[in-house]
Write an enzyme that holds these catalytic residues in place. Sequence first.
Site, short mmCIF file in Angstrom:
data_model
loop_
_atom_site.label_atom_id
_atom_site.label_comp_id
_atom_site.label_asym_id
_atom_site.label_seq_id
_atom_site.Cartn_x
_atom_site.Cartn_y
_atom_site.Cartn_z
N LYS A 68 24.39 -6.69 -37.91
CA LYS A 68 24.40 -5.93 -36.65
C LYS A 68 24.71 -6.80 -35.44
O LYS A 68 25.13 -6.30 -34.40
CB LYS A 68 23.07 -5.20 -36.46
CG LYS A 68 22.94 -4.01 -37.40
CD LYS A 68 22.53 -2.77 -36.66
CE LYS A 68 22.57 -1.53 -37.52
NZ LYS A 68 21.80 -1.64 -38.78
N GLY A 117 17.82 10.10 -49.05
CA GLY A 117 18.50 10.54 -47.83
C GLY A 117 20.00 10.52 -48.02
O GLY A 117 20.71 9.73 -47.42
N SER A 154 23.63 -6.80 -46.45
CA SER A 154 23.71 -6.52 -45.01
C SER A 154 22.64 -7.17 -44.16
O SER A 154 22.83 -7.36 -42.96
CB SER A 154 23.71 -5.01 -44.79
OG SER A 154 22.58 -4.44 -45.42
N ASP A 203 22.47 12.30 -47.04
CA ASP A 203 23.25 13.12 -46.11
C ASP A 203 24.71 12.67 -46.05
O ASP A 203 25.62 13.49 -45.91
CB ASP A 203 22.65 13.08 -44.71
CG ASP A 203 22.62 11.66 -44.15
OD1 ASP A 203 21.86 10.84 -44.70
OD2 ASP A 203 23.38 11.35 -43.20
N GLU A 230 23.91 4.85 -50.19
CA GLU A 230 22.76 5.22 -49.35
C GLU A 230 21.54 5.52 -50.22
O GLU A 230 21.66 5.66 -51.43
CB GLU A 230 23.12 6.40 -48.44
CG GLU A 230 23.43 7.67 -49.16
CD GLU A 230 23.92 8.77 -48.22
OE1 GLU A 230 23.82 8.61 -46.99
OE2 GLU A 230 24.38 9.79 -48.73
N SER A 243 14.16 0.61 -33.68
CA SER A 243 12.99 -0.19 -34.07
C SER A 243 13.45 -1.31 -34.99
O SER A 243 12.66 -2.10 -35.46
CB SER A 243 11.97 0.69 -34.78
OG SER A 243 12.60 1.40 -35.81
C1 LIG Z 1 21.82 -0.85 -39.83
C2 LIG Z 1 21.78 -1.42 -41.20
C3 LIG Z 1 22.49 -0.84 -42.26
C4 LIG Z 1 23.29 0.44 -42.10
O1 LIG Z 1 24.34 0.27 -41.19
P1 LIG Z 1 25.05 1.55 -40.52
O2 LIG Z 1 26.09 0.97 -39.65
O3 LIG Z 1 24.00 2.30 -39.76
O4 LIG Z 1 25.57 2.38 -41.63
C5 LIG Z 1 22.48 -1.46 -43.48
N1 LIG Z 1 21.76 -2.60 -43.69
C6 LIG Z 1 21.05 -3.17 -42.71
C7 LIG Z 1 20.29 -4.41 -43.01
C8 LIG Z 1 21.04 -2.61 -41.42
O5 LIG Z 1 20.32 -3.19 -40.45
#
Ligand SMILES: *Cc1c(COP(=O)(O)O)cnc(C)c1O
Length: 322
Positions: free
Chosen positions: A56, A211, A307, A213, A207, A81
């Site tokens: 992010k 959830g 991620s 969706d 996902e 959060s």
């Molecule tokens: C936010 C996040 C996601 C999902 O990312 P999106 O862009 O909302 O699809 C996946 N893994 C981690 C660690 C995140 O912080």
Amino acid sequence: MPSSALPTYADVVDAARRLEGHAHRTPVLTSRTADAELGCSLFFKAEHLQRMGAFKFRGAFNALSRLDDAQRRRGVVAFSSGNHAQAIALSAGMLGMPATIVMPHDAPEAKVAATRGYGAEVVIYNRYTEDREQISRTLAQERGLALIPPYDHADVIAGQGTAAMELIEEVGPLDVLLAPLGGGGLLSGTALAVRALSPLCRIYGVEPEAGNDGQRSFRSGQIVHIDTPRTIADGAQTQHLGALTFAIIRDKVDDILTASDDELVSCMQFFATRMKTLVEPTGCLPFAAARSHKNVLQGKRVGILLSGGNIDLNRFCQSMAR
Ligand SMILES: *Cc1c(COP(=O)(O)O)cnc(C)c1O
């Protein structure tokens, strides 16, 4: 580029230039044990080793870098959060901008402290009685702050796409790439990069089973809204995809898969014990799906986006003990 226009691969390239020297170029991990278990070659992009512990940072820093000087002086507001809040707080600090983060009253103390530690002002709201988007919009209007949403924003999407771009630059074309899916910023940015750099690669979002969706939206062609799902994958507890992210995902992604919380725990244990690495539950989604679909991955070159790695130590220990 207005934030309502769809970003393109050129925007991912621009984002990569802005991030150079500010974001880590994270390593690509491999594991013979994982390759042997699944019968394919796996390349894990280690975004849990990114600044503040998740991809992010890429989208947040890219979005803030694009604001003009007057806006930079007034500052930015974000509501979250989780990792987006930390990413905005850190990026704003690096760029010398004031940041206001709207967080729920029951957010973990460690996260509130970390956000303040990056120099941001934290505004607390009641999760059950107040609307965080409304509070953020009011703050944006009253104080002239730029509101940066966590996923449905062209500059955020373009920034997130730089992780997959680096992965393919480093290891070459892939047959399959799997990314976690929350609101779709990561998956849509990834799809922009992958369609340009490895056009034949199949792209899957993953996902939480509780959830799905995104899967329902993808298959029905309409954005499906759900209640906040109960899952340990807190980075993917979103209620719906965004207008921009859905438009890109529909066009460029091959399908959406799901993984259960038990599968995520098993992956966290695998990463800790076999790869000596700490991945948060949401970051385990793609590897969990690869494990349950290994029959179609035989002999393939498979990219996995790890991620993030932000998890409370108590929760991590509970998962390891299960
Ligand atoms: C936010 C996040 C996601 C999902 O990312 P999106 O862009 O909302 O699809 C996946 N893994 C981690 C660690 C995140 O912080």
